[in-house]
Design a protein around this motif. Structure first.
Motif: not given
Length: 750
Positions: A274-278, A337-340, A309-312
């Protein structure tokens, strides 16, 4: 013949492991709480019939049936919770994640079946949601995570029932598998005289890993997460006013309007990544933090993170030591943020800038907070490789950098479970830092000024061995943070100390009416600085007792030799530069729930305490009660108070009072109105504080907040807040700050 034997063993093993089947349906289910949809006739019915805590796998005192079903897009669950006395059901309308003490039904899901993480989804009888992430690697359980899922509940003549729909898109799982095998546990919390935890599977006390004991569920054939995409625009607007107030005059209010538009994006690049961007993110602190007393404390306070954003997926960044404290990042313009997770590999990365640079300056006797008026770059990378369910290896690195400053950190960690009862945790870190001369000068005549330099580098070490067999438990820990080690991205307010801890305890369980569980334990620890100078030596004894009316009582005795403040602040030396004091302290805590709608607790501390301002031993009295009352199904009143009194040389040093009062009216599951009042009153005795410049500090902060949450990301806030203060010059509280604000965000799920 041998081939058939091994085939029989394989089939038998699979049947033993995969003992819950999740049927698939093509019919529509409406989540309305009445269970009238025809599709429920196809569901697998599972009984929650084991009382797993505090009893050990005895028959459940009430009947609960769970219905399980999926359609490739949603995991559907329904619960029929019987109750012989429905009037005693705890069911209140509250804000999300604030119902953990209510009657609850729900599910825990280990979607990778690797015994590392479990999602938790719970609902009270009125459909109010509570969700969390349970992390077996760190032992943490956090309800900061908020997923978008659906639940509706209703009371019935013989109990209550709840319908839940969990979108598969919010779960991380390996969709390359033709058939999913997840570990699940169906749970009901039944709080009456005791808080019973009822389960669909046995929980053996001898094994402290509860995720490991969950049953395996098979289903979701061909389930795909897809490249889901969410877009969340937000608008924050408002105005704040400030003015200067003195005994002689009040200046005019100075108004500062503020309107910000932001955009949050989340893209499921693959089902596991998953990629999060803000962009221009909204990091406004909408709700007031819980008030804390800092008088006579030498280390920086900790505040929970509340920003989306930080909690995800924040659990992906966890490691044995607290190295990621995102409240350090105050006002970023952009973030990513990139998580996987790919089979045994999990990884996480985030980067964000910050308009200013804030970090804790640690020491071994106290800490300070540094603020640089410089934009900074902040980043964290975390990687973990799970060789097996018992062995994990990890890597973490962080970076903080501005024009005149940097802090870089990297390290390795390991967690190994030798047996179900024994585990070893190791972590090694190395940090390199540089701080400007101007920053050092701003902390002149303090420990922080001596700790800052333009070239610092040192390692840190952590070792912990734990044993827990359900009765006996013991632990050995060693933590060494060398003199020039810094972890500015984390919450680590102490450095230049080596601490050794040895703890031992025993646990009893009983069916007696006046107690059901008891723990007797103790520990001994000793701390030195890097030069082997003694900082603290402590022995503690604890007794904990659980009883009727969900009561809990604990008492602890502590005897510690502790270093006072330095006599000469221009030297970091301990020997010959500090006084050693002996503190003997008694601490008691008690809580109970005499009525379904009423909860109360209180903590009392009595004994010796160092008066850090005057470098002497004093006598401490601290009393901290708390009450929570659900006056009606809709109205909740919460009150917390802390009274702290210190006396030395036969006279008062200071008296501190802090009150946090909150009134919440929940119109519905989605809508609430909350009034928060925080009052602080600190009085210091000038006759017993040589050189005191201010005797009186009082403040009163208030906030009125209305919120409507369609889900955790589609919401509306509107509110008003102000602050008033009083000091030696003012005869009454005078307002010096006030603001109005509004926030709107909407989540498009594509």
């Amino acid at each position: 013949m041998l081939r058939w034997f091994f085939l029989w063993i394989a089939v038998f093993s699979c049947a033993a492991i995969a003992d819950i089947q999740i049927p698939k349906t093509t019919e529509t289910i409406s989540i309305d709480g009445d269970l009238s949809d025809a599709a429920w006739a196809q569901a697998n019915k599972v009984q929650i019939e084991i009382n797993s805590w505090p009893s050990e796998n005895t028959p459940a005192p009430v009947e609960t049936e769970a219905l399980l079903l999926e359609n490739g897009e949603y995991f559907y669950l329904a619960f029929k919770a019987k109750d012989p006395n429905p009037s005693q059901i705890r069911a209140f309308l509250k804000d999300r994640d604030n119902v953990w003490e209510d009657d609850l039904v729900g599910i825990k899901i280990d979607s990778y079946n690797d015994q590392k993480l479990a999602y938790q989804f719970f609902s009270n009888p009125l459909g109010v949601q509570a969700d969390a992430i349970e992390n077996e690697v760190t032992g943490d359980e956090s309800d900061a995570w908020d997923g978008i899922w659906h639940s509706v509940g209703q009371l019935t003549p013989d109990g209550y029932q709840v319908e839940i729909a969990i979108p598969l898109r919010i779960l991380n799982f390996n969709d390359k598998l033709a058939l999913q095998q997840w570990r699940i546990e169906l749970v009901r919390f039944y709080p009456r005289d005791l808080k019973h935890r009822l389960s669909s599977n046995k929980i053996e006390r001898v094994n402290p890993c509860w995720i490991c004991q969950m049953r395996v569920a098979t289903g979701f054939s061909g389930a795909k997460q897809g490249s889901h995409f969410s877009v969340v625009p937000s608008l924050v607007t408002g105005a704040s006013q400030q003015r200067d107030v003195t005994a002689d005059a009040k200046t005019d209010w100075q108004t500062e309007p503020n309107t910000e538009v932001s955009l949050d994006l989340k893209w499921g690049i693959t089902p596991d990544i998953n990629l999060n961007a803000t962009l221009n993110p909204d990091f406004s602190q909408v709700e007031a933090d819980v008030a804390q007393v800092s008088m006579n404390d030498t280390f920086s306070l900790f505040f929970d993170e509340k920003r989306a954003f930080f909690l995800d997926n924040q659990d992906y960044f966890s490691s044995p030591l607290d190295l990621v404290y995102t409240r350090n990042i105050g006002a970023p313009d952009t973030g990513a943020k990139l998580t996987g997770k790919q089979q045994q590999h999990s990884f996480a990365f985030f980067a964000a800038n910050d308009e200013k640079t804030t970090f804790i300056v640690p020491g071994n006797l106290g800490s300070d907070v540094a603020i640089l008026d410089e934009e900074s770059t902040n980043a964290v990378f975390r990687y973990r490789y799970d060789l097996s369910a018992d062995l994990s290896l990890g890597w973490i690195s962080s970076l903080r950098q501005s024009d005149s400053y940097h802090n870089n950190l990297a390290g390795l960690d390991l967690k190994y479970k030798f047996t179900d009862q024994d585990q070893l945790v190791l972590q090694y870190l190395y940090a390199d830092s540089a701080y400007s001369a101007a920053l050092r000068q701003s902390f002149a005549d303090s420990e922080a000024g001596l700790r800052l330099a333009d070239d610092l580098s040192d390692p840190a070490y952590f070792l912990m061995y734990e044993h827990d067999d359900g009765a006996w438990f013991w632990n050995t820990e060693y933590l060494a943070l060398e003199q020039d080690f810094r972890a500015d991205m984390g919450y680590m307010p102490q450095t230049d100390f080596h601490k050794f801890v040895q703890g031992l305890g025993y646990q009893w369980f009983s069916d007696n009416n006046w107690w059901n569980r008891a723990i007797l334990s103790g520990d001994w620890d000793i701390s030195h600085n890097a030069n082997n100078e003694l900082l603290e030596k402590e022995a503690e004894l604890f007794l904990e007792l659980w009883g009727p009316q969900q009561s809990f009582f604990s008492v602890s005795l502590a005897d510690r030799d502790k270093t006072g403040p330095r006599l000469n602040n221009n030297s970091l030396a301990i020997d010959g530069n500090t006084l050693m004091f002996n503190e003997q302290r008694l601490t008691t805590f008690a809580e109970f729930r005499p009525l379904p709608a009423l909860y109360a607790n209180a903590e009392v501390e009595l004994g010796d305490a160092i008066d850090y301002r005057n470098n002497r031993l004093g006598e401490l009295v601290q009393f901290a009660p708390e009450i929570s009352w659900n006056a009606t199904t809709h109205l909740q009143v919460e009150a917390r108070h802390t009274y702290r009194y210190l006396e030395a040389d036969g006279a008062e040093v200071f008296t501190a009072n802090l009150t946090d009062l909150r009134f919440s009216y929940q119109f519905s599951v989605r809508s609430l109105l909350r009034l928060t009042l925080i009052y602080s009153d600190i009085v210091q005795n000038p006759l017993n504080n040589p050189g005191l410049t201010q005797q009186l500090e009082r403040s009163l902060g208030s906030q009125l907040l209305y919120s409507y949450k369609l889900n955790p990301q589609t919401l509306f806030f509107a509110g008003y807040s102000d602050n008033a203060y009083q000091d030696d010059e003012l005869t009454s509280l005078e307002r010096d700050q006030r603001s109005v604000f509004m926030k709107f965000s909407y989540a498009w799920l594509l």
